[in-house]
Write an enzyme that holds these catalytic residues in place. Structure first.
Site, PDB file in Angstrom:
ATOM      1  N   SER A   1       3.158  17.406   8.116  1.00  0.00           N
ATOM      2  CA  SER A   1       2.550  18.649   7.991  1.00  0.00           C
ATOM      3  C   SER A   1       1.405  18.560   8.421  1.00  0.00           C
ATOM      4  O   SER A   1       0.559  17.691   8.382  1.00  0.00           O
ATOM      5  CB  SER A   1       2.811  18.859   6.449  1.00  0.00           C
ATOM      6  OG  SER A   1       1.985  20.079   5.962  1.00  0.00           O
TER       7      SER A   1
ATOM      8  N   TYR B   1       2.073  17.044  -2.856  1.00  0.00           N
ATOM      9  CA  TYR B   1       2.516  17.206  -1.498  1.00  0.00           C
ATOM     10  C   TYR B   1       1.707  16.448  -0.589  1.00  0.00           C
ATOM     11  O   TYR B   1       2.011  16.001   0.427  1.00  0.00           O
ATOM     12  CB  TYR B   1       2.819  18.779  -1.376  1.00  0.00           C
ATOM     13  CG  TYR B   1       3.353  19.103   0.050  1.00  0.00           C
ATOM     14  CD1 TYR B   1       4.750  19.046   0.002  1.00  0.00           C
ATOM     15  CD2 TYR B   1       2.513  19.666   1.215  1.00  0.00           C
ATOM     16  CE1 TYR B   1       5.500  19.343   1.374  1.00  0.00           C
ATOM     17  CE2 TYR B   1       3.112  19.774   2.357  1.00  0.00           C
ATOM     18  CZ  TYR B   1       4.670  19.884   2.514  1.00  0.00           C
ATOM     19  OH  TYR B   1       5.004  20.080   3.721  1.00  0.00           O
TER      20      TYR B   1
HETATM   21  C1  BGC Z   1       4.231  23.598   3.976  1.00  0.00           C
HETATM   22  C2  BGC Z   1       4.399  25.020   3.814  1.00  0.00           C
HETATM   23  C3  BGC Z   1       2.941  25.548   4.163  1.00  0.00           C
HETATM   24  C4  BGC Z   1       2.713  25.032   5.450  1.00  0.00           C
HETATM   25  C5  BGC Z   1       1.215  25.367   5.826  1.00  0.00           C
HETATM   26  C6  BGC Z   1       3.826  23.129   5.063  1.00  0.00           C
HETATM   27  O1  BGC Z   1       3.833  21.848   5.121  1.00  0.00           O
HETATM   28  O2  BGC Z   1       5.444  22.871   3.524  1.00  0.00           O
HETATM   29  O3  BGC Z   1       4.592  25.459   2.435  1.00  0.00           O
HETATM   30  O4  BGC Z   1       3.173  27.151   4.550  1.00  0.00           O
HETATM   31  O5  BGC Z   1       2.392  23.406   5.450  1.00  0.00           O
HETATM   32  O6  BGC Z   1       0.411  25.468   5.061  1.00  0.00           O
END
Ligand code: BGC
Length: 269
Positions: free
Chosen positions: A154, A167
């Site tokens: 991410s 996360y």
């Molecule tokens: C998340 C999303 C988020 C995006 C940008 C991703 O890794 O799962 O929920 O919108 O990052 O912030």
């Protein structure tokens, strides 16, 4: 048309929805046999919809239930796939969840759940995949590499994210796991890379795009001024899984419309 992943076997974790589903479809279009992994009985129907779509398009796919955070289930998924399809060539380490909370009220359970799926799950799947790649070795008629792993990271492997400490920690962890195993197995012709998606329109982040106001405010974070589509990620995954990217290992490919370009500095600083 030449199919870049012809007859290669790909396991895509978390493929019953969102980025995983979109990636499964793109890999199948490129000729791969796709194992459409889903986490629990309740998501079987959604996984089977993806399988049907692939088959209707002339591709080959199978749905498979496995909770990637459970070691015996992951071992069984890889063993069954090898029995059924002969080997595994590509792992898309995608399954991931969010359990958001302000840090001081984040429960240990929410912390553990996110780390268990997002990080432990990627560890367990990568380990089984690499064992199979090493067992099989290189077969140039399939690929010049022994195997390819693509970890779904991410933008939050580098962008801190208030209210999402579990996360963001999981994605930062994925980055160093990916680089470390890329280093460890490059000599064996195993390639390991990550894709770091920005905001992609999926059920996981519906709050960020479902109202015009939310979407408008999201655009402040995206220089390219559009939300991503799952196919944006799927196409990047096909490239990273194919021999076209044979000299790429240990890299994170940001597919984010410029989200990591510090858009706040466009007219400030
Ligand atoms: C998340 C999303 C988020 C995006 C940008 C991703 O890794 O799962 O929920 O919108 O990052 O912030």
């Amino acid at each position: 048309m030449e199919k870049k992943l012809q007859n290669q076997v790909a396991i895509v974790t978390g493929a019953s929805s969102g980025i995983g589903a979109g990636t499964a479809l793109e890999l199948a279009k490129a000729g791969a046999v796709v194992i459409v992994n889903y986490p629990f009985a309740g998501s079987k129907d959604a996984a089977d919809v993806i399988v049907s779509e692939i088959r209707a398009d002339g591709g080959n796919a199978q749905s498979y239930q496995c909770d990637v955070s459970k070691e015996p289930e992951v071992e069984k998924m890889f063993a069954d796939t090898v029995t059924q399809w002969g080997t595994v060539d590509i792992l898309i380490n995608n399954a991931g969840i969010q359990k958001d909370a302000p840090f001081t009220s984040m429960s240990l359970e929410a912390w553990n759940q996110v780390l268990a799926v997002n990080l432990n799950g990627q560890f367990l799947c990568a380990r089984e995949a690499i064992k199979e790649f090493l067992r099989r070795g290189v077969h140039p008629e399939r690929s010049v590499a022994a195997g390819k792993i693509i970890c779904m990271s991410s933008v939050h492997e580098v962008i801190p994210w208030s209210g999402h400490a579990n996360y963001a920690a999981s994605k930062g962890g994925i980055m160093m796991m990916m680089k470390t195993i890329a280093q460890e197995f490059a000599g064996k012709k195993v390639r390991v890379n990550s894709i770091a998606p920005g905001a992609i329109k999926t059920p996981l982040n519906h709050a960020a795009w479902e109202t015009p106001e939310a979407l408008q405010s999201l655009m402040n974070l995206i220089p390219y001024k559009r939300i991503g589509d799952v196919s944006d990620i799927g196409k990047a995954a096909v490239w990273l899984a194919s021999d076209d990217s044979d000299y790429v290992t240990g890299a994170t490919l940001f597919v984010d419309g410029g989200m990591t370009l510090y858009p706040g500095f466009e007219d400030n600083g």
